[in-house]
Design a protein around this motif. Sequence first.
Motif, PDB file in Angstrom:
ATOM      1  N   ASP A  44      23.418  58.876-104.216  1.00 16.69           N
ATOM      2  CA  ASP A  44      22.590  58.043-105.082  1.00 16.69           C
ATOM      3  C   ASP A  44      21.662  57.173-104.237  1.00 16.69           C
ATOM      4  O   ASP A  44      20.477  57.023-104.553  1.00 16.69           O
ATOM      5  N   GLY A  45      22.195  56.609-103.145  1.00 20.17           N
ATOM      6  CA  GLY A  45      21.357  55.797-102.262  1.00 20.17           C
ATOM      7  C   GLY A  45      20.247  56.606-101.618  1.00 20.17           C
ATOM      8  O   GLY A  45      19.105  56.140-101.506  1.00 20.17           O
ATOM      9  N   ALA A  46      20.560  57.833-101.185  1.00 20.90           N
ATOM     10  CA  ALA A  46      19.530  58.701-100.604  1.00 20.90           C
ATOM     11  C   ALA A  46      18.451  59.014-101.628  1.00 20.90           C
ATOM     12  O   ALA A  46      17.250  59.017-101.318  1.00 20.90           O
ATOM     13  N   HIS A  47      18.874  59.277-102.856  1.00 23.42           N
ATOM     14  CA  HIS A  47      17.918  59.558-103.937  1.00 23.42           C
ATOM     15  C   HIS A  47      17.027  58.336-104.189  1.00 23.42           C
ATOM     16  O   HIS A  47      15.807  58.470-104.395  1.00 23.42           O
ATOM     17  N   ARG A  48      17.610  57.159-104.174  1.00 21.47           N
ATOM     18  CA  ARG A  48      16.824  55.939-104.373  1.00 21.47           C
ATOM     19  C   ARG A  48      15.783  55.772-103.271  1.00 21.47           C
ATOM     20  O   ARG A  48      14.633  55.388-103.533  1.00 21.47           O
ATOM     21  N   ILE A  49      16.174  56.053-102.042  1.00 21.50           N
ATOM     22  CA  ILE A  49      15.242  55.885-100.924  1.00 21.50           C
ATOM     23  C   ILE A  49      14.072  56.858-101.049  1.00 21.50           C
ATOM     24  O   ILE A  49      12.910  56.481-100.867  1.00 21.50           O
ATOM     25  N   TRP A  50      14.373  58.105-101.394  1.00 21.07           N
ATOM     26  CA  TRP A  50      13.287  59.070-101.552  1.00 21.07           C
ATOM     27  C   TRP A  50      12.506  58.860-102.840  1.00 21.07           C
ATOM     28  O   TRP A  50      11.455  59.480-103.040  1.00 21.07           O
ATOM     29  N   SER A  51      13.000  57.956-103.700  1.00 23.12           N
ATOM     30  CA  SER A  51      12.238  57.543-104.884  1.00 23.12           C
ATOM     31  C   SER A  51      11.408  56.298-104.592  1.00 23.12           C
ATOM     32  O   SER A  51      10.774  55.752-105.499  1.00 23.12           O
TER      33      SER A  51
END
Length: 511
Positions: free
Chosen positions: A45-52
Motif C-alpha cells: 500500500d505504501g509503495a502504491h501511495r508513493i507511485w501515486s
Amino acid sequence: MTGSRARLGQRAVIVCIGLCLAALLALPGATVTTKYVNDLFIFLDGAHRIWSGQVPNVDFLTSLGPLAFYIPAAGYGLTGSMGAAMPVGMALVVLLLAVVAGEVIASRMGWIVGLPLALFLLLIAAVPANPGEWIGELSFAMFYNRMGWAALGLMLVFYLPRRSDPSRGKDIRDAACATILVLLMLYTKITYALVEIAFLVFLLSDHHQRRWVALALATIAICALCVEFFWRGSLSHLADLRLAGEVSGGLPSVEVLANVALKNLADIAVFGLFSVLFITATRRIRDLLFAGFCAATGLLIIEQNFQIVGILTLGAGAAVITETLLRQRHSSAVQPLGLPLLLIPLLLPPSASHATTLSMHAFLAVSGKGEAVPLPQFSAIRLVPMWSEGQFGYFRRYNETLADGKAALAALGPDVGHVAVLDFVNPFSAGLNLAPPRGDSPWYHWGRTLNPEHHPDAEVIFAAVELILDPKVPIEPWTTGGMREIYQGYIDSHYRLETETADWRIYRRLP
C-alpha cells in the motif's frame, strides 16, 4: 601487498555472497508467503501511495520511516509488479549491505571470522521470515527489523580498529559506511538508528578512530538536514512516533526483560562465556562496556520487536570479541583455533535456518505453487500451506473476504473514489489500483498505533474517503472492534450504509 590482496579478495567474496542472496530474492519475480499476509499489504500500500505521488509523513501517517515504503516502491518501479516489489526491493538492500560489509569486515577481520559473520548478517537481511520462527514460515513482514539487526551487527564491527592499512582515504570510507548504516535505519526504523548513533558516540573514546567517527557524525547531521530540505516530513514523523509511543511506548518492566532473557538463555550463556574470556584477557573498561552494550541493546530491541527469540547482536559481538583475542593472543586458556569454534552456536543455527528458508522461498516462487491473492495487482503474491494448516486456512479465509470485497466494489461502478477499511490494513487501493486517500495511515494496530485515548482524528483520516468498508471477518478483530468503537459515531453522521455482502458492510459518504 599480500595483506592488501587478501583484503581485496575477502571484500570480493563478501560482495559475491550478497549478489547470490539478492539473486535468490529477485530473480523469481514473485512473493510467496505463509503468514502475516496483512503486514505485507502495509508496504505494498505504501509503495502504491508513493507511485501515486504521495510522500510518507506528509500525505499519510506512519511511525515507520519513509524508506520502509520507498524500498518496496523501488522494487515495484523496477519490475512493474506488486508481487516482485518486496523481493526486488530487499535485494537492493542486501546488495548495499554487502558492499558496506565488504569494506567494514574485510578491513578489520580475517577470513576465519569475517566470512561467517558476513554470511550471518547478510542472511538476516535477505531471509523473508521473522527471525526465531520455524524454517519455512515465509513472510516479508517486519523486514525493517531484519535490516536493523544486520545494520547494527555491522556497526559493532567498527569496535575493531582497522588492520594495518597504508591506503589513503580509509577514514572517509569508514565514515561513509557508518553514515550509510545510520541513515538506512534512521529513515526506516529509528530505534536502530538511535542505538547506532549511541555506539558511534561511544567509539569517540577510542583515540585511534576518533577522527573518522567525528566525520561520520557530522556527515549524518548534514545528510539529515539535506533530506529534510526535500522531504519536509521530519516534524510529522516525530508526531507520528509520539502518537505510537503514547499507545505502546515506555520502557519494559524488569519482569518482561527477564522473560525475554529466559527465552534466549542459551545464546546469552554462550555470549557470557565470550565476555568473561574477553574481560579476563584485556582487563579494559571499554571492553566491558562493549560486551554490556551488545547484550543490553539486543535485549531491549528484541523486546520491542514482534519477535521471541534471536538476540542477533550477540553473534556479531562475539565475532568482534573473537577477532580481538585472536589479534592480541592474551588468553592462554583458549587456543586461537578454538575461539572461532565457540562462535558456531551463535552463528550457525540462524544462518542455516535463514539459508534454508530463503532457498524455499526461491523454489516456491519459481514453482508457481500456492493460491494467488484474488486482487488483480496482487496476483503474483501466493499463499502456500506449510507446517500449520490452521494458519493457512486463516489467511485463505482472508483471501475469500478480499474476493468478496472486490466483487462488491466492482458492482458499485468503475469510479468508487477513495476507499478506507476498518481493519489492520487496506489492501484494496493497491490491489485494485485505486487512487489512495490522503491523511490516513497504511495500517492501524490496536494497542500499538491507536487506542481509545490516543488515535488519529476521524476528520483527518476520513477527510478524502468516499467508501468505508467494515469487515465482518476482519484479519485483526481487536483493531476492527477498536476502530468501530472510536469512529462509529463519525461514520453514522457522515456516511450511509450503501450495500452489505457476506463479508462486508460498505458505507458511502453522504452528499
